[in-house]
Design an enzyme around this catalytic site. Structure first.
Site, PDB file in Angstrom:
ATOM      1  N   ASP A 174      30.851 -28.971   3.220  1.00 23.02           N
ATOM      2  CA  ASP A 174      29.453 -28.802   2.819  1.00 23.02           C
ATOM      3  C   ASP A 174      28.895 -27.502   3.397  1.00 23.02           C
ATOM      4  OD1 ASP A 174      27.141 -29.599   1.521  1.00 23.02           O
ATOM      5  OD2 ASP A 174      26.456 -30.898   3.135  1.00 23.02           O
ATOM      6  N   HIS A 257      26.796 -26.344  -5.199  1.00 22.36           N
ATOM      7  CA  HIS A 257      26.151 -27.663  -5.186  1.00 22.36           C
ATOM      8  C   HIS A 257      25.856 -28.178  -6.588  1.00 22.36           C
ATOM      9  CE1 HIS A 257      25.927 -27.767  -0.844  1.00 22.36           C
ATOM     10  NE2 HIS A 257      25.500 -29.027  -0.946  1.00 22.36           N
ATOM     11  N   HIS A 260      29.018 -29.693  -7.598  1.00 19.10           N
ATOM     12  CA  HIS A 260      29.101 -31.001  -6.915  1.00 19.10           C
ATOM     13  C   HIS A 260      28.309 -32.051  -7.698  1.00 19.10           C
ATOM     14  CE1 HIS A 260      26.924 -34.085  -4.663  1.00 19.10           C
ATOM     15  NE2 HIS A 260      28.071 -34.273  -4.036  1.00 19.10           N
ATOM     16  N   HIS A 274      30.622 -36.147  -0.084  1.00 17.42           N
ATOM     17  CA  HIS A 274      29.814 -35.032  -0.608  1.00 17.42           C
ATOM     18  C   HIS A 274      30.507 -33.689  -0.341  1.00 17.42           C
ATOM     19  CE1 HIS A 274      26.122 -32.684  -1.308  1.00 17.42           C
ATOM     20  NE2 HIS A 274      26.358 -32.077  -0.154  1.00 17.42           N
TER      21      HIS A 274
HETATM   22 ZN   LIG Z   1      25.338 -30.366   0.645  1.00 24.56          ZN
END
Ligand SMILES: [Zn+2]
Length: 381
Positions: A174, A257, A260, A274
Site C-alpha cells: 500500500d 488505487h 485496486h 488491500h
Molecule cells: Zn491504500
C-alpha cells in the site's frame, strides 16, 4: 475549493513505540471523558487487557462494541447507534483498516471525535480524514470524506510485530504506491484527497515513504517473522502508517488505487489484502506511464522479495481472461476515479492492455533474477 489552493492535512497527534498501548488512557483523557472502543474479538483478545488497564489508570470508563468485519454503510449505521447508546464522546478503533474505516465514518456521523489504535501496519487508513466504504460483498462502493482527521493515532510497535508478517508485507504494498501516485498527481497538477493541489510537503512525504521502504522493508519483514521490533521495523511501521497516510492524502492518489478499486469488482480477487491488490495497481501504473523498463524491472524484483504479488496469476486473474480484465478496467476508469489524476488521459482499453502485459513481463523478470515463479491465487483459499 478554488483551483489554485494547496493544502495538507494530518491527524492531531501520532504516537508510535514499543509498549505505546499502555499510554492510550493518558492521551484519550485529553480528548474526551467517555470513550467507546470498537474492535473484533480477535483483536480484543490481544490488546483488550492492556487498554482496559490503561483507561483505568487514567480514570476513564471502559466500553467496547464488536466490529463485524466489513466497513459497509450498514455496519457504519450500526456503530452510530452503538455510539449513541454508549453516550460516548470519542470513538476509538482498535484493529486493521476495515475497523478504522468503519469507526471514522461512524464517529463523523455521530458528531463526536475519533481516534485509531492500529494493531497492524497493513494499510495507510489510520491517519486520513476519509473512509473507503464497501458493499456487504466486499466490493468498493465509495470514498467518504470528513472535515477532520483523527485526533489521535497510537501504534504499539510490539503489537504490530506480534501480528502475522503478511500484514506488514501488505502495508508495504500500500505504501509503495504512495510515491508513484503522488508523483503522477504532482506532474498533472491534479487535486489530492485533501481537496486542494498538492503541497511540496505532501509530495516530499510520499517520496520519503518510498525511500524508507526501499532501505528498510526487507530486514524489517525478516525481524517481524520472529516478532522482533528493530529500528528497521519502527521505520517501516512509520512509513506504512504515517508517511504513506500523509503522502497519499495530501500528495494524491492516481492509477494504482483506482486499479485496486477495479480489482475489487471481480470475485476472483476477494480475500486478498488491500496492499496486495494495490501492488498490482502500482505495476500497472508504471506500465501505463511508459516508465523506464529498468524501473519496472527493479520494482518487480523488489516487490517479489518483499512477498507482494506482481502478476495476474497471484491475484486470481489471467492475461487471456479479457472479460475479467475489462470489468476491472471499467471500474478503475469510472468518472471521478483517481486514475484521472494521471498526467495523461487513461481509457478503459489502456488499462486492459497494461494489466494483460504485466503477466509475461513479471514472470520473465522473476526468472531472470532467480526469484520464485508466481503461485496461483484461488479466492477463498
Ligand atoms: Zn491504500
Amino acid at each position: 475549493m478554488s483551483n489554485t489552493v494547496r493544502t495538507v492535512i494530518s491527524p492531531g497527534r501520532y504516537v508510535q513505540g514499543k509498549g505505546a498501548i499502555h499510554t492510550i488512557g493518558e492521551y484519550l483523557a485529553q480528548l474526551g471523558s467517555t470513550p467507546l472502543f470498537v474492535a473484533d474479538d480477535l483483536v480484543w483478545g490481544l490488546v483488550g487487557h492492556d487498554i482496559e488497564a490503561s483507561l483505568k489508570s487514567a480514570s476513564l470508563p471502559f466500553q467496547r462494541e464488536q466490529f463485524r468485519g466489513i466497513p459497509s454503510a450498514k455496519e457504519v449505521e450500526r456503530l452510530v447507534t452503538a455510539i449513541k447508546d454508549a453516550k460516548a464522546d470519542i470513538v476509538v478503533a482498535a484493529g486493521g483498516g476495515s475497523t478504522i474505516d468503519a469507526v471514522k465514518a461512524a464517529g463523523h456521523l455521530a458528531g463526536i471525535r475519533w481516534a485509531n489504535v492500529p494493531t497492524v501496519a497493513s494499510t495507510d487508513a489510520p491517519c486520513s480524514a476519509l473512509s473507503v466504504i464497501y458493499t456487504e460483498d466486499g466490493e468498493f462502493e465509495e470514498y467518504r470524506f470528513f472535515p477532520r482527521n483523527p485526533d489521535l493515532v497510537l501504534v504499539d510497535s510490539q503489537v504490530v510485530a506480534n501480528a502475522p508478517v503478511s500484514l506488514l508485507v501488505a502495508g508495504v504494498g500500500d505504501a509503495l504506491a504512495t510515491w508513484l501516485e503522488a508523483r503522477a498527481t504532482a506532474r498533472s497538477g491534479s487535486k489530492t484527497m485533501a481537496g486542494g493541489l498538492p503541497t511540496v510537503t505532501g509530495t516530499a512525504l510520499a517520496e520519503l515513504s518510498w525511500q524508507v521502504l526501499w532501505d528498510n522493508a526487507l530486514p524489517a519483514i525478516d525481524a517481524v517473522r520472529d516478532h522482533q521490533v528493530t529500528p528497521a521495523v519502527e521505520k517501516v511501521i512509520e512509513a506504512n502508517t504515517l508517511l504513506s497516510g500523509l503522502g497519499f492524502e495530501s500528495g494524491g492518489l492516481a492509477a494504482a488505487h483506482a486499479i485496486h478499486n477495479g480489482l475489487t469488482a471481480v470475485g476472483a480477487t476477494h480475500g486478498l489484502a488491500h496492499g496486495q491488490k494495490v501492488n498490482i495497481g502500482s505495476v500497472t501504473q508504471l506500465v501505463l506511464e511508459g516508465a523506464p523498463t529498468s524501473d519496472i524491472r527493479e520494482f518487480i524484483e523488489f516487490t517479489t522479495r518483499v512477498g507482494l504479488p506482481n502478476t495476474l496469476t497471484e491475484v486470481g486473474l489471467r492475461a487471456d481472461d479479457l472479460d475479467s480484465l475489462r470489468i476491472v478496467a471499467a471500474a478503475a476508469t469510472v468518472p471521478g476515479e483517481t486514475i484521472h489524476s494521471m498526467p495523461f488521459d487513461v481509457a478503459s482499453d489502456d488499462v486492459v492492455s497494461a494489466l494483460a502485459s504485466i503477466e509475461r513481463f513479471a514472470v520473465q523478470v522473476r526468472a531472470d533474477a532467480g526469484l520464485p515463479a508466481p503461485v496461483p491465487y484461488v479466492a477463498g483459499h
